[in-house]
Design an enzyme around this catalytic site. Structure first.
Site, mmCIF file in Angstrom:
data_model
loop_
_atom_site.group_PDB
_atom_site.id
_atom_site.type_symbol
_atom_site.label_atom_id
_atom_site.label_comp_id
_atom_site.label_asym_id
_atom_site.label_seq_id
_atom_site.Cartn_x
_atom_site.Cartn_y
_atom_site.Cartn_z
ATOM 1 N N CYS A 1 28.866 129.046 -60.939
ATOM 2 C CA CYS A 1 28.485 130.468 -60.870
ATOM 3 C C CYS A 1 28.733 131.209 -62.181
ATOM 4 O O CYS A 1 28.224 132.317 -62.369
ATOM 5 C CB CYS A 1 29.222 131.156 -59.723
ATOM 6 S SG CYS A 1 28.953 130.357 -58.136
ATOM 7 N N ASN B 1 24.828 134.835 -52.344
ATOM 8 C CA ASN B 1 25.373 134.285 -53.586
ATOM 9 C C ASN B 1 24.363 133.291 -54.166
ATOM 10 O O ASN B 1 24.145 132.232 -53.591
ATOM 11 C CB ASN B 1 26.709 133.599 -53.269
ATOM 12 C CG ASN B 1 27.379 133.010 -54.505
ATOM 13 O OD1 ASN B 1 26.765 132.905 -55.565
ATOM 14 N ND2 ASN B 1 28.634 132.609 -54.357
ATOM 15 N N HIS C 1 29.824 138.773 -60.678
ATOM 16 C CA HIS C 1 29.156 137.715 -59.906
ATOM 17 C C HIS C 1 29.090 138.147 -58.445
ATOM 18 O O HIS C 1 30.070 138.632 -57.879
ATOM 19 C CB HIS C 1 29.946 136.412 -60.041
ATOM 20 C CG HIS C 1 29.497 135.349 -59.101
ATOM 21 N ND1 HIS C 1 28.173 135.006 -58.954
ATOM 22 C CD2 HIS C 1 30.189 134.562 -58.244
ATOM 23 C CE1 HIS C 1 28.071 134.049 -58.044
ATOM 24 N NE2 HIS C 1 29.281 133.761 -57.594
HETATM 25 O O1 UT7 Z 1 30.736 131.808 -56.142
HETATM 26 C C1 UT7 Z 1 32.054 131.671 -55.666
HETATM 27 C C2 UT7 Z 1 31.954 131.022 -54.343
HETATM 28 N N1 UT7 Z 1 32.568 131.548 -53.215
HETATM 29 C C3 UT7 Z 1 33.234 132.705 -52.992
HETATM 30 O O2 UT7 Z 1 33.430 133.535 -53.815
HETATM 31 C C4 UT7 Z 1 33.761 132.890 -51.611
HETATM 32 C C5 UT7 Z 1 35.177 133.396 -51.569
HETATM 33 N N2 UT7 Z 1 35.666 133.501 -50.234
HETATM 34 C C6 UT7 Z 1 35.152 134.372 -49.326
HETATM 35 O O3 UT7 Z 1 34.220 135.112 -49.611
HETATM 36 C C7 UT7 Z 1 35.776 134.431 -47.949
HETATM 37 O O4 UT7 Z 1 36.982 133.695 -47.960
HETATM 38 C C8 UT7 Z 1 34.835 133.882 -46.827
HETATM 39 C C9 UT7 Z 1 33.676 134.848 -46.653
HETATM 40 C C10 UT7 Z 1 34.308 132.509 -47.217
HETATM 41 C C11 UT7 Z 1 35.591 133.796 -45.508
HETATM 42 O O5 UT7 Z 1 36.129 135.051 -45.174
HETATM 43 P P1 UT7 Z 1 37.660 135.152 -44.701
HETATM 44 O O6 UT7 Z 1 37.882 136.564 -44.388
HETATM 45 O O7 UT7 Z 1 38.498 134.521 -45.777
HETATM 46 O O8 UT7 Z 1 37.636 134.317 -43.380
HETATM 47 P P2 UT7 Z 1 38.468 133.001 -42.986
HETATM 48 O O9 UT7 Z 1 38.029 131.840 -43.807
HETATM 49 O O10 UT7 Z 1 39.919 133.345 -42.970
HETATM 50 O O11 UT7 Z 1 37.989 132.782 -41.511
HETATM 51 C C12 UT7 Z 1 38.305 133.724 -40.462
HETATM 52 C C13 UT7 Z 1 37.711 133.211 -39.184
HETATM 53 C C14 UT7 Z 1 38.045 131.755 -38.874
HETATM 54 O O12 UT7 Z 1 38.265 131.640 -37.474
HETATM 55 P P3 UT7 Z 1 39.765 131.629 -36.879
HETATM 56 O O13 UT7 Z 1 40.456 130.462 -37.540
HETATM 57 O O14 UT7 Z 1 40.357 132.956 -37.272
HETATM 58 O O15 UT7 Z 1 39.532 131.463 -35.426
HETATM 59 C C15 UT7 Z 1 36.786 131.016 -39.229
HETATM 60 O O16 UT7 Z 1 36.614 129.825 -38.486
HETATM 61 O O17 UT7 Z 1 36.291 133.281 -39.227
HETATM 62 C C16 UT7 Z 1 35.728 132.017 -38.848
HETATM 63 N N3 UT7 Z 1 34.462 131.854 -39.541
HETATM 64 C C17 UT7 Z 1 33.303 132.333 -39.064
HETATM 65 N N4 UT7 Z 1 33.014 133.002 -37.934
HETATM 66 C C18 UT7 Z 1 31.731 133.373 -37.743
HETATM 67 C C19 UT7 Z 1 34.218 131.249 -40.732
HETATM 68 N N5 UT7 Z 1 32.919 131.338 -41.041
HETATM 69 C C20 UT7 Z 1 32.326 132.001 -40.009
HETATM 70 C C21 UT7 Z 1 31.012 132.397 -39.767
HETATM 71 N N6 UT7 Z 1 30.759 133.084 -38.621
HETATM 72 N N7 UT7 Z 1 29.996 132.169 -40.617
#
Ligand code: UT7
Length: 320
Positions: free
Chosen positions: A114, A277, A247
């Protein structure tokens, strides 16, 4: 007399196929509410299977050249930032050069995920400032939809396809005022596509893997640090910036970065809601959008920032 590089044209291209959060929610255990609340993303564009990164790059490059009032044959250097090249080789930049109908100028790809566009812009700037070339085409082009596991809701909702391009020209006035690029390979494991092609088979995984929260924390920290670093090189304060274009990964990362830098949220260009993204394409696409809709204007100072797999990151301060 000092030679600087200036951005004299920009272009962007997004594939026609628009996929909403609701459409993804029909196939995955996710929802529009979750995706919007956690990422700010509403939709993404997905390339046709027949389109490669070089095809997306071509569309963006043509628009950038047109807006610069230049022909492909006027370009002395072509750099394409991509992690989703058409082929292992030749490079997407060589394919783009041919599709543009140009010949002879150097053309190569940058692989910094990225951060690739910010790396590419930094390299092109050095070539121009050294006097070796008078013009450059820098493109970020990606078809991340090809390296996404569409069954994995934690990554599938985050990415889209697209391309953005800028034309740089030598000038007696800045232009690119300063740039910084960094990497920390010890963090390679938190965002990767850990696969390879060997003996006709895929070895490892061909799909993107990510530790979302680790990436989030790392991104916010280095975006603040590199923003401050590049401003310090110019003796400027965050309040001197007209627009911040980080980004476009997650609107929460954009907001947190602006807050840490003390930049008003109204000065942040946000396209992640529309494009998701698009990796190396995200910054030039966002810049192009903000120029076309009249927000970014001549004479303004714009801070471009990127962070991505590697880990890699960087910032470029531009006077438009
Ligand atoms: O170019 C660089 C690449 N990437 C990034 O910059 C991404 C950086 N990270 C992020 O943007 C965030 O960490 C995410 C958007 C990927 C995730 O958000 P989060 O607030 O950190 O959520 P999490 O990973 O802590 O997940 C919370 C919950 C989990 O369920 P439990 O364990 O609380 O029951 C996940 O399983 O959300 C669940 N979850 C979803 N639920 C519905 C994860 N993905 C999804 C989804 N839909 N698509």
């Amino acid at each position: 007399m000092t030679t600087w590089s200036r951005i004299v044209g920009t272009g962007g291209y997004l594939p026609a196929n628009l996929v909403s959060n609701e459409e993804l929610a029909k196939k995955l255990d996710t929802s529009d509410e979750w995706i919007r609340a956690r990422t700010g993303i509403r939709q993404r564009h997905i390339a046709d299977p027949k389109q490669g990164s070089s095809d997306l790059a071509l569309e963006a490059a043509r628009i950038a050249l047109e807006s610069a009032g230049m022909k492909a044959s006027d370009i002395e250097l072509i750099i394409v930032a991509t992690s989703t090249p058409d082929f292992i080789f030749p490079s997407t930049a060589c394919l783009l050069q041919d599709k543009l109908g140009a010949k002879g100028c150097p053309a190569f790809d940058i692989q910094a995920v990225c951060s690739g566009f910010v790396y590419g812009l930094t390299i092109a700037d050095k070539f121009i400032r050294s006097g070796q070339y008078r013009s450059a085409l820098v493109v970020g082009a990606e078809v991340f939809s090809r390296i996404i596991d569409w069954q994995d809701r934690s990554t599938a909702v985050l990415f889209g396809d697209g391309a953005g391009a800028v034309v740089l020209k030598a000038d007696s006035m800045p232009g690119l005022m300063a740039s910084v690029v960094h990497a920390d390979g010890s963090q390679s494991g938190i965002l990767s596509v850990p696969g390879n092609v060997c003996g006709g088979k895929v070895i490892g995984s061909p799909f993107l893997q990510m530790e979302g929260q680790s990436v989030f924390k790392f991104a916010v920290r280095v975006l603040e640090e590199s923003g401050r670093e590049v401003l310090a090189q110019c003796g400027l304060q965050p309040s001197d910036i007209d627009w911040l274009i980080p980004h476009q990964a997650n609107v929460r990362i954009l907001e947190a970065t602006a807050k840490r830098l003390g930049i008003d949220p109204s000065k942040v260009i946000v396209t992640v809601d529309q494009h998701a993204n698009t990796s190396a394409a995200s910054v030039p696409l966002a810049l192009n959008c903000a120029i076309r809709d009249g927000r970014v204007r001549s004479g303004q100072k714009v801070l471009l920032q990127a962070v991505g797999g590697g880990f890699t990151w960087g910032a470029v301060l531009v006077q438009m």
